[in-house]
Scaffold this motif. Structure first.
Motif, PDB file in Angstrom:
ATOM      1  N   GLY A 127       2.907  54.162 171.084  1.00 13.59           N
ATOM      2  CA  GLY A 127       4.461  54.515 171.317  1.00 13.59           C
ATOM      3  C   GLY A 127       5.336  53.744 170.387  1.00 13.59           C
TER       4      GLY A 127
ATOM      5  N   GLY B  90       8.882  54.429 169.660  1.00 11.97           N
ATOM      6  CA  GLY B  90      10.181  54.352 170.610  1.00 11.97           C
ATOM      7  C   GLY B  90      11.003  53.316 170.883  1.00 11.97           C
ATOM      8  N   GLN B  91      11.747  53.423 171.899  1.00 12.35           N
ATOM      9  CA  GLN B  91      12.679  52.267 172.122  1.00 12.35           C
ATOM     10  C   GLN B  91      12.044  51.051 172.394  1.00 12.35           C
ATOM     11  OE1 GLN B  91      16.071  52.604 174.898  1.00 12.35           O
ATOM     12  NE2 GLN B  91      14.672  53.687 176.175  1.00 12.35           N
ATOM     13  N   ILE B  92      11.082  50.834 173.294  1.00  8.07           N
ATOM     14  CA  ILE B  92      10.525  49.629 173.446  1.00  8.07           C
ATOM     15  C   ILE B  92       9.876  49.266 172.214  1.00  8.07           C
ATOM     16  CG2 ILE B  92       8.459  48.632 175.064  1.00  8.07           C
ATOM     17  CD1 ILE B  92       9.333  50.473 177.327  1.00  8.07           C
TER      18      ILE B  92
ATOM     19  N   ASP C 175       1.291  56.469 167.058  1.00 10.49           N
ATOM     20  CA  ASP C 175       2.159  57.365 167.722  1.00 10.49           C
ATOM     21  C   ASP C 175       2.082  58.682 167.408  1.00 10.49           C
ATOM     22  OD1 ASP C 175       5.075  58.397 168.522  1.00 10.49           O
ATOM     23  OD2 ASP C 175       5.557  56.551 168.709  1.00 10.49           O
TER      24      ASP C 175
ATOM     25  N   VAL D 202       2.218  51.851 175.217  1.00  7.62           N
ATOM     26  CA  VAL D 202       3.632  51.798 175.714  1.00  7.62           C
ATOM     27  C   VAL D 202       3.716  53.460 175.519  1.00  7.62           C
ATOM     28  CG1 VAL D 202       5.874  51.294 175.048  1.00  7.62           C
ATOM     29  CG2 VAL D 202       4.176  49.538 174.511  1.00  7.62           C
ATOM     30  N   GLY D 203       3.362  54.053 174.673  1.00  9.68           N
ATOM     31  CA  GLY D 203       3.732  55.471 174.416  1.00  9.68           C
ATOM     32  C   GLY D 203       3.100  56.411 175.831  1.00  9.68           C
TER      33      GLY D 203
ATOM     34  N   GLN E 107      -7.041  57.539 175.352  1.00 13.64           N
ATOM     35  CA  GLN E 107      -6.915  56.229 174.816  1.00 13.64           C
ATOM     36  C   GLN E 107      -7.942  55.362 175.239  1.00 13.64           C
ATOM     37  OE1 GLN E 107      -2.806  55.473 174.851  1.00 13.64           O
ATOM     38  NE2 GLN E 107      -2.249  56.983 173.476  1.00 13.64           N
TER      39      GLN E 107
ATOM     40  N   VAL F  74       1.880  49.801 179.757  1.00 13.24           N
ATOM     41  CA  VAL F  74       3.627  49.767 180.065  1.00 13.24           C
ATOM     42  C   VAL F  74       4.056  51.354 180.616  1.00 13.24           C
ATOM     43  CG1 VAL F  74       5.878  49.280 179.100  1.00 13.24           C
ATOM     44  CG2 VAL F  74       3.778  47.818 178.498  1.00 13.24           C
TER      45      VAL F  74
ATOM     46  N   ASN G 237       4.668  54.541 181.924  1.00 11.57           N
ATOM     47  CA  ASN G 237       4.755  55.060 183.450  1.00 11.57           C
ATOM     48  C   ASN G 237       3.959  56.565 183.432  1.00 11.57           C
ATOM     49  OD1 ASN G 237       5.683  53.144 184.805  1.00 11.57           O
ATOM     50  ND2 ASN G 237       7.741  53.603 183.740  1.00 11.57           N
TER      51      ASN G 237
ATOM     52  N   MET H 281       2.195  46.869 183.827  1.00 12.23           N
ATOM     53  CA  MET H 281       2.996  45.937 183.908  1.00 12.23           C
ATOM     54  C   MET H 281       3.973  46.026 185.222  1.00 12.23           C
ATOM     55  SD  MET H 281       5.458  45.287 180.668  1.00 12.23           S
ATOM     56  CE  MET H 281       7.182  46.239 180.995  1.00 12.23           C
TER      57      MET H 281
ATOM     58  N   HIS I  56       4.249  49.854 190.295  1.00  8.29           N
ATOM     59  CA  HIS I  56       5.349  49.874 189.583  1.00  8.29           C
ATOM     60  C   HIS I  56       6.447  50.956 189.756  1.00  8.29           C
ATOM     61  CE1 HIS I  56       8.618  49.234 186.346  1.00  8.29           C
ATOM     62  NE2 HIS I  56       8.335  50.628 185.973  1.00  8.29           N
TER      63      HIS I  56
END
Ligand code: NAI
Length: 329
Positions: A11, A14-16, A42, A87-88, A112, A129, A131, A158, A190
């Motif tokens: 990811g 992305g934003q993070i 990505d 993250v992605g 993955q 990370v 979700n 996370m 989470h």
């Protein structure tokens, strides 16, 4: 000088990713003497944007950035990785049911998990990370177990952002500095069912529960504020938490890699049966880290209220596990 550590980040466009990569490359995650190689994954349609991020990384001229690659192939991204930050993920779109969210992500995290198990360093430390992060970590772990090269305990999720949010709320409430607090934990998933538990928390050695002395605030303000903080950020910013999420990812890996000197940190880790949580469920626990390993803090008393909260968040995770059972084959 040290050999570079290969850090895979998914990811990456992305934003993070945009908050995370620069801090990894500057040495904030693994230390100011540890060179890193970034391996960025990505989707195909995001490769151009990843290239742009790489141009900016180059333009920072980070002394510790020993190399980087971009790819849309997980087998390439995870090759020899000692750290993998997943993250992605597939975000929930309009009209998408929770079930669809779980199954769309299950597809990503089986691919993955397999790629990590086949290609990463055999001691690769994995942080999910994206979700729903606990269940995504569980899926990656279960898939990796079929290959069997990477210890299951290396697959973590996370909860650190929730932990940091809890600390921040206690600091605001008491007017004391964040650095004065120890022994906070956020149990479970989470998700809004998480249980931020301040019963063991101290500030300069004093009980925070006694300092605040307001159980109604604890139950009716603190717990929901921490649990719904993600939604509050989306409401205010129009986008989900990114810089604070990246910061928590840095904290999680830094502490796992370099140790916590006896401090507790919350990590989502596969249960070993501690506190009656079924083995394998990826659950937020209080952990201490030393020599590159985490250990779940043992022997904490669980009162009736805490048991109820821990069971509620556990039940949600068991339902999520049930929801992906068929997809794991
Ligand atoms: P974003 O939408 O800005 O970026 C996600 C990136 O992942 C995109 O570039 C997308 O192309 C990529 N991606 C999607 N599927 C992929 C795949 N199969 N392989 C590789 N890359 C893929 O999202 P943002 O804001 O960066 O958030 C990422 C995830 O982190 C979301 O799932 C979000 O819910 C989660 N999150 C988790 C938190 C936590 O505390 N655990 C806190 C905040 C966000």
């Amino acid at each position: 000088s040290k050999a570079p550590v290969r850090v895979a980040v998914t990811g990456a466009a992305g934003q993070i990713g945009y908050s995370l990569l620069f801090r990894i490359a500057s040495g904030e995650m693994l230390g100011k003497d540890q060179p890193v190689i970034l391996q960025l994954l990505d989707l195909p349609q995001a490769q151009k944007a990843v290239k742009g991020v790489m141009m900016e990384l180059e333009d920072c001229a980070f002394p510790l950035l020993a190399g980087m690659i971009a790819t849309d192939d997980p087998n390439v991204a995870f090759k020899d990785a000692q750290i993998a930050l997943l993250v992605g993920a597939r975000p929930r779109g309009p009209g998408m049911e929770r079930k669809d969210l779980l199954s769309e992500n299950a597809k990503i995290f089986t691919v993955q998990g397999k790629a990590i198990a086949e290609h990463a360093n055999p001691d690769c430390k994995v942080l999910v990370v994206g979700n729903p992060c606990n269940t995504n970590a569980y899926i990656a772990m279960k898939t990796a177990e079929k290959v069997g090269r990477i210890p299951s305990k290396n697959f973590t999720a996370m909860l650190r952002l929730d932990h940091n949010r809890a600390l921040a709320q206690l600091a605001i409430k008491t007017g004391r500095p964040v650095s004065s607090f120890e022994h906070i934990v956020v149990w479970g998933n989470h998700s809004p069912t998480m249980y931020p538990d301040y019963r063991f928390c101290t500030s300069n050695g004093e009980s925070v529960k006694d300092l605040i002395n307001d159980e109604t605030w604890y139950r009716e303000v603190f717990i929901p504020t921490v649990g719904k903080r993600g939604a509050a950020i989306i409401e205010a910013r129009g986008l989900s938490s990114a810089a604070s999420a990246a910061n928590a990812a840095i904290d999680h890996i830094r502490d796992w890699w370099l140790g916590t000197n006896g401090r507790w940190v919350t990590m989502g880790v596969p249960s070993d049966g501690s506190y009656g949580i079924p083995e394998g469920i990826v659950f937020g626990f209080p952990c201490v880290c030393e020599n590159g390993e985490y250990r779940i803090v043992q022997g904490l008393p669980i009162d009736d209220f805490s048991r109820e909260r821990i069971l509620a968040t556990l039940n949600e995770l068991m339902e999520e596990r049930e929801g992906v059972k068929d997809l794991l084959g």
